[in-house]
Design a protein around this motif. Structure first.
Motif, PDB file in Angstrom:
ATOM      1  N   ARG A 119       0.817  -1.220   0.000  1.00 28.90           N
ATOM      2  CA  ARG A 119       0.000   0.000   0.000  1.00 28.90           C
ATOM      3  C   ARG A 119       0.845   1.261   0.000  1.00 28.90           C
ATOM      4  N   GLY A 120       2.168   1.091   0.082  1.00 35.13           N
ATOM      5  CA  GLY A 120       3.041   2.244   0.005  1.00 35.13           C
ATOM      6  C   GLY A 120       4.123   2.226   1.063  1.00 35.13           C
ATOM      7  N   LEU A 121       4.896   3.298   1.075  1.00 35.45           N
ATOM      8  CA  LEU A 121       5.941   3.499   2.071  1.00 35.45           C
ATOM      9  C   LEU A 121       5.451   4.528   3.073  1.00 35.45           C
ATOM     10  N   PHE A 122       5.407   4.128   4.350  1.00 39.95           N
ATOM     11  CA  PHE A 122       4.928   5.005   5.412  1.00 39.95           C
ATOM     12  C   PHE A 122       6.129   5.503   6.199  1.00 39.95           C
ATOM     13  N   GLU A 133       5.171  12.368  13.951  1.00 41.97           N
ATOM     14  CA  GLU A 133       4.093  11.403  14.100  1.00 41.97           C
ATOM     15  C   GLU A 133       4.511  10.127  13.387  1.00 41.97           C
ATOM     16  N   TYR A 134       4.674   9.031  14.136  1.00 44.89           N
ATOM     17  CA  TYR A 134       5.172   7.788  13.575  1.00 44.89           C
ATOM     18  C   TYR A 134       4.018   6.891  13.129  1.00 44.89           C
ATOM     19  N   ARG A 137      -1.765   3.339  10.236  1.00 46.15           N
ATOM     20  CA  ARG A 137      -2.303   4.630  10.664  1.00 46.15           C
ATOM     21  C   ARG A 137      -1.161   5.569  11.032  1.00 46.15           C
ATOM     22  N   GLY A 138      -1.401   6.856  10.736  1.00 47.36           N
ATOM     23  CA  GLY A 138      -0.432   7.879  11.099  1.00 47.36           C
ATOM     24  C   GLY A 138       0.724   7.958  10.121  1.00 47.36           C
ATOM     25  N   GLY A 139       1.567   8.973  10.342  1.00 45.02           N
ATOM     26  CA  GLY A 139       2.733   9.165   9.488  1.00 45.02           C
ATOM     27  C   GLY A 139       2.384   9.717   8.123  1.00 45.02           C
ATOM     28  N   ALA A 140       3.390   9.787   7.282  1.00 40.87           N
ATOM     29  CA  ALA A 140       3.214  10.234   5.897  1.00 40.87           C
ATOM     30  C   ALA A 140       3.287   9.023   4.982  1.00 40.87           C
ATOM     31  N   GLU A 141       2.492   9.050   3.926  1.00 43.12           N
ATOM     32  CA  GLU A 141       2.388   7.895   3.035  1.00 43.12           C
ATOM     33  C   GLU A 141       2.870   8.246   1.641  1.00 43.12           C
TER      34      GLU A 141
END
Length: 392
Positions: A170-173, A242-243, A252-256
């Motif tokens: 679903r991506g790199l968080f 925000e981890y 949940r949380g962080g940048a995606e």
């Protein structure tokens, strides 16, 4: 003289080339006007038949659909179609700007490698160009998206990396920085960017700094990086992170970083770099071998010859086709709809299907891409004017 003119035979108007050319131009303009009128009249009748109101009033209507990647505040419940268009424009610009930078670096490296005296390096660079530029871009996008990125682990078996990074299909968080005051940060970054531009303009007019490329790069880096760091430290370092956390079904949380974005960026950059490499190779070949031989006689090393003598002269040949490739990359980003990346075309298509304002949506989309192309061409033409050959 007047008597002679009177005795000359009169030429029929249809044989006068000037009058004939004027008449043909008038007829052409009339034909174009009739075609435009017919198209507008036909579109108006179709809209009236479908009970669709023409105009741009839909711009302020609530959108009602979600967008997977947003760079500005957006909500499906409160944001308008106009706001959705701005999200799509920014997403397209993000891919285009980063893609141009990456493709330029790869293209110059491959183009220089194609002229290498090392057999293996030259063959590998040639194979890259011949393979990439002869495979359709859409097929490459599907390869990166389905065969590479979608093959990553599911959410339950995500790869947890040091520093709070999480990778899955679903991506790199990544950890997301939380600043105390974002407006101040934007102001500082804008100020440093403006200061860097002013410095380079002034340095370009000072004879001692015109060729001191290293000094200008170092000073520019100090301005762009040093001033924001000092402002950040002076403000007391108002920064927290925000981890991301792995949930039951999602992270949940962080940048995606979306896989659609990465696939589009890789596909566009790698594909365009193959064409840039050929432009670079042609530019380097256009420089007379005598230039290199004279530099070698002066004791310059190979990299110095390439950086100080060959490339500056080759840029006069490289820049025009390079501009075309930048325009192609920006327009080819519209293929993002095939892998689900929310660029301008995908969002415009969604707005068109919901609102039914086909003419207006298409006109806006065409105007945006036209603006992108004209701005890019203008910037490259200004840059090209500085390197143009001056005839004496």
């Amino acid at each position: 003289m007047e008597r002679a003119r009177e005795l000359m035979p009169r030429v029929p108007f249809y044989r006068d080339p000037r009058l004939r050319g004027l008449l043909l131009q008038v007829l052409l303009c009339a034909a174009i006007g009739l075609l435009a009128y017919g198209a507008i009249h036909n579109a108006a009748e179709n809209l009236a038949r479908a009970n669709i109101a023409s105009g741009f009033g839909f711009w302020n209507v609530t959108a009602g659909f979600d967008i997977s990647q947003i760079l500005i505040d957006y909500s499906s419940q409160t944001s308008t179609y106009g706001r959705a268009f701005w999200v799509g424009i920014l997403n397209t610009l993000l891919v285009a700007i980063i893609g141009i930078a990456v493709a330029t670096v790869i293209g110059f490296a491959i183009g220089i490698a194609r002229l290498s005296k090392n057999f293996l390096v030259e063959r590998l660079a040639t194979a890259y160009v011949e393979l990439i530029r002869n495979v359709p871009l859409l097929l490459q996008l599907l390869f990166w998206y389905n065969a590479v990125l979608k093959a990553l682990p599911e959410t339950a078996t995500s790869l947890v990396m040091p520093g709070g990074f999480i990778l899955n299909n679903r991506g790199l968080f990544t950890p997301r920085p939380l600043f105390a005051d974002g407006s101040q940060i934007v102001a500082v970054l804008a100020g440093t960017a403006l200061l860097a531009v002013v410095f380079n303009i002034v340095a370009g007019r000072i004879e001692r700094l015109q060729r001191a490329i290293v000094v200008r790069v170092v000073v520019t880096a100090m301005i762009v990086v040093g001033i924001p760091v000092m402002a950040f430290l002076a403000a007391g370092g108002p920064l927290s992170f925000e981890y991301p956390q792995i949930g039951r079904f999602n992270v949940r949380g962080g940048a995606e970083l979306l896989p659609e974005f990465v696939a589009l960026l890789l596909g566009l950059s790698i594909y365009t770099a193959a064409f840039i490499a050929e432009a670079v190779r042609a530019g380097l070949k256009s420089v007379s071998p005598g230039q290199t031989e004279a530099a070698q006689a002066l004791g310059l090393r190979r990299m110095q010859i390439l950086r100080l003598i060959v490339i500056p002269q080759a840029m006069r040949v490289i820049i025009p086709p390079l501009t075309n490739q930048y325009l192609n990359l920006t327009k080819n980003s519209s293929l993002a709809v095939a892998i689900g990346y929310p660029d301008l075309v995908q969002i415009a298509g969604t707005v068109l299907n919901i609102s039914g304002q086909a003419v207006e949506v298409v006109v806006i989309t065409m105007a945006v891409y036209l603006s992108f192309s004209l701005i890019t061409s203008l910037a490259m033409n200004v840059y090209n004017a500085r390197y143009a050959l001056v005839e004496r």
